[in-house]
Motif scaffolding. Structure first.
Motif, mmCIF file in Angstrom:
data_model
loop_
_atom_site.group_PDB
_atom_site.id
_atom_site.type_symbol
_atom_site.label_atom_id
_atom_site.label_comp_id
_atom_site.label_asym_id
_atom_site.label_seq_id
_atom_site.Cartn_x
_atom_site.Cartn_y
_atom_site.Cartn_z
ATOM 1 N N UNK A 89 0.925 -1.239 -0.109
ATOM 2 C CA UNK A 89 -0.030 0.031 0.053
ATOM 3 C C UNK A 89 0.823 1.379 -0.047
ATOM 4 N N UNK A 90 2.238 0.955 0.377
ATOM 5 C CA UNK A 90 3.065 2.292 0.265
ATOM 6 C C UNK A 90 3.199 2.699 -1.080
ATOM 7 N N UNK A 91 3.286 4.068 -1.111
ATOM 8 C CA UNK A 91 3.488 4.962 -2.618
ATOM 9 C C UNK A 91 4.665 4.315 -3.007
ATOM 10 N N UNK A 92 4.702 3.910 -4.471
ATOM 11 C CA UNK A 92 5.901 3.490 -4.977
ATOM 12 C C UNK A 92 6.310 1.943 -4.964
ATOM 13 N N UNK A 93 5.416 1.304 -4.196
ATOM 14 C CA UNK A 93 5.491 -0.360 -4.193
ATOM 15 C C UNK A 93 4.433 -0.995 -5.152
#
Length: 494
Positions: free
Chosen positions: A229-233
């Motif tokens: 859910x982290x931005x960029x993953x």
């Protein structure tokens, strides 16, 4: 930045081979083992896999929904078994490479991740090397893997995207193929720039400890989903590994794919490594001796009770003819079911015919490790050609073959004798011979956990049994030679 619209759809190829190789299993796996699922070209590929909840079905549906032109090449698979011969490997690997069409924009490769050939311990890494030799180092390439993959550095270096199954039993193979195709399209149109990080936990885990619905494995999966859910993953793949392939990189690994951010991928990988190590003791497997297991099952007030004989796990490459439990079942008054691969006995049952008496030794004919033949006297109740399609949650619609099969009643024990090994991934392997699991108080499942997609909805109790065999959950039974050491729990590591 996304590229301008194209005048034609992206063309992506799809090829693959799936084999889980048990290097401790008896015998070698020849090319003939793959012929039952040998599909080449679009017409054959779509005809066989459209509408199925398989990786191949996922690739078909995802390409159509995303407006991609799918150009299938060679796809083949075989039931898990012993070491693949070089002749078979070269025929398959070279056939896959030759089937890659010119003019493609990207490629999806469906692999297992624990295939081993005589001269190629990292078979998937070698396949990818040969693919790169044809398409070049910068060609967009996505790969799907089984949750039991032993992921090597070469596999990561030679791909742009790796998407592994999130479930065991594997009920999301279709979804992960859809995800891989979607990520590949995003790479093709320039909206993402994937970078991958591989992390090895230095842990060797038995399949029984990899259930993703509960326990430590579920917790790792939930952590992976949070990191995604982290931005960029873009993707986090948790691979429990396959401990019955004696190769350098066997064991639990993680692959984190980030959008151009290597530091983010590194950080997520280390978070997962720490979480796995903290839980290492919870991944140890506890097993019950055969006599005690049958006694416990017999005393249980309600059935079916599932005795999981993981040491003879067909889905892990075992011969499916272990007889260590049979004498104890014959001594129990409770109705029990045991499936054995014994071509000789199955053909003799067919010769005797329905209603006839079968007198012969069964099972234990592969090697000494899986027991010895047990003489039985029984009545042949049904005969079948052993062909069926999966009707449960695992690879719904997939074709399966047991070969000529017979259901034989031997007192309280019903034996299903087959000419081909069959993994208990679907209840069809019982219903194909006219039986229902609800008829039995005890069912032996030659499986670690994948039996749950066949019997999980009727099971009242499950007992993991400690028998000798090439898929034993007791990893100290095996003599590893190629495995990179030290590794937990075989070695003491701080």
């Amino acid at each position: 930045m996304e590229q301008p619209k194209r005048n034609r759809p992206y063309a992506i190829g799809v090829i693959g081979v799936v084999h889980e190789t048990n290097t401790f299993a008896p015998g070698k796996t020849e090319l003939e083992a793959f012929r039952g699922d040998w599909v080449e070209g679009r017409e054959a590929f779509v005809g066989r896999y459209r509408g199925t909840k398989t990786s191949m079905g996922g690739a078909i549906d995802a390409a159509e929904s995303l407006g991609l032109e799918l150009r299938p090449g060679l796809y083949t698979q075989a039931t898990p078994s012993g070491m693949v011969t070089d002749e078979a490997f070269d025929a398959i690997a070279n056939g896959m490479v030759d089937s890659i069409e010119q003019g493609l924009d990207g490629l999806v490769v469906i692999l297992h991740g624990a295939m081993v050939a005589e001269s190629y311990p990292d078979a998937e890494g070698e396949i990818l090397r040969r693919i790169r030799g044809k398409v070049g180092p910068d060609f967009p390439l996505a790969m799907t893997l089984d949750l039991h993959a032993n992921i090597s550095p070469a596999m990561v270096e030679r791909t742009d995207l790796i998407v592994a199954y999130d479930t065991y039993p594997h009920v999301d193979v279709y979804d992960r193929a859809v995800e891989a195709v979607g990520l590949l399209k995003r790479m093709l149109n320039g909206s993402v720039r994937p970078v991958q990080k591989l992390v090895h936990t230095r842990m060797l885990v038995a399949p029984q400890a990899m259930l993703t619905d509960a326990g430590a494995m579920k917790e790792l999966m939930e952590l992976a989903f949070e990191l995604e859910k982290e931005p960029g993953v873009l993707n986090v793949s948790v691979a429990g590994g396959f401990p019955f392939s004696d190769v350098a990189d066997a064991g639990m690994t993680f692959v984190v794919t980030a959008d151009g951010d290597r530091e983010l991928a590194d950080r997520c990988g280390e978070t997962l490594r720490s979480a796995a190590w903290e839980r290492r003791e919870r991944f140890l497997v506890r097993l019950t001796e055969p006599a005690e297991a049958v006694a416990l099952a017999s005393r249980h007030p309600e059935g079916p009770v599932i005795l999981t004989e993981s040491a003879d796990n067909v889905g892990g490459g075992a011969p499916a003819d272990s007889t260590h439990l049979l004498p104890h079942l014959l001594a129990s008054p409770k109705k029990s079911l045991l499936v054995l691969c014994d071509p000789e006995a199955a053909r003799l049952a067919a010769k005797v015919g329905i209603g006839g008496e079968l007198r012969c030794p069964v099972g234990g004919k592969t090697d000494d490790l899986h027991g010895e033949p047990i003489p039985i006297v029984g009545r042949v109740r049904t005969l079948s050609d052993g062909n069926y399609r999966h009707i449960g949650a695992y690879m719904t619609g997939q074709y399966a073959r047991m070969g000529l099969s017979a259901a034989v009643e031997c007192g309280s024990v019903t034996l299903v004798l087959t000419t081909e090994r069959v993994a208990p991934w679907d209840v069809g392997h019982v219903r194909a011979v006219g039986l229902s699991p609800e008829q039995f108080h005890i069912i032996v499942a030659k499986s670690a956990l994948a039996w749950k997609t066949a019997f999980g909805d009727v099971s009242k109790l499950e007992i993991d049994v400690d028998t000798p065999g090439c898929c034993s959950g007791n990893l100290s039974r095996f003599r590893y030679e190629a495995l990179k050491r030290p590794i937990y729990p075989l070695d003491s590591i701080e």
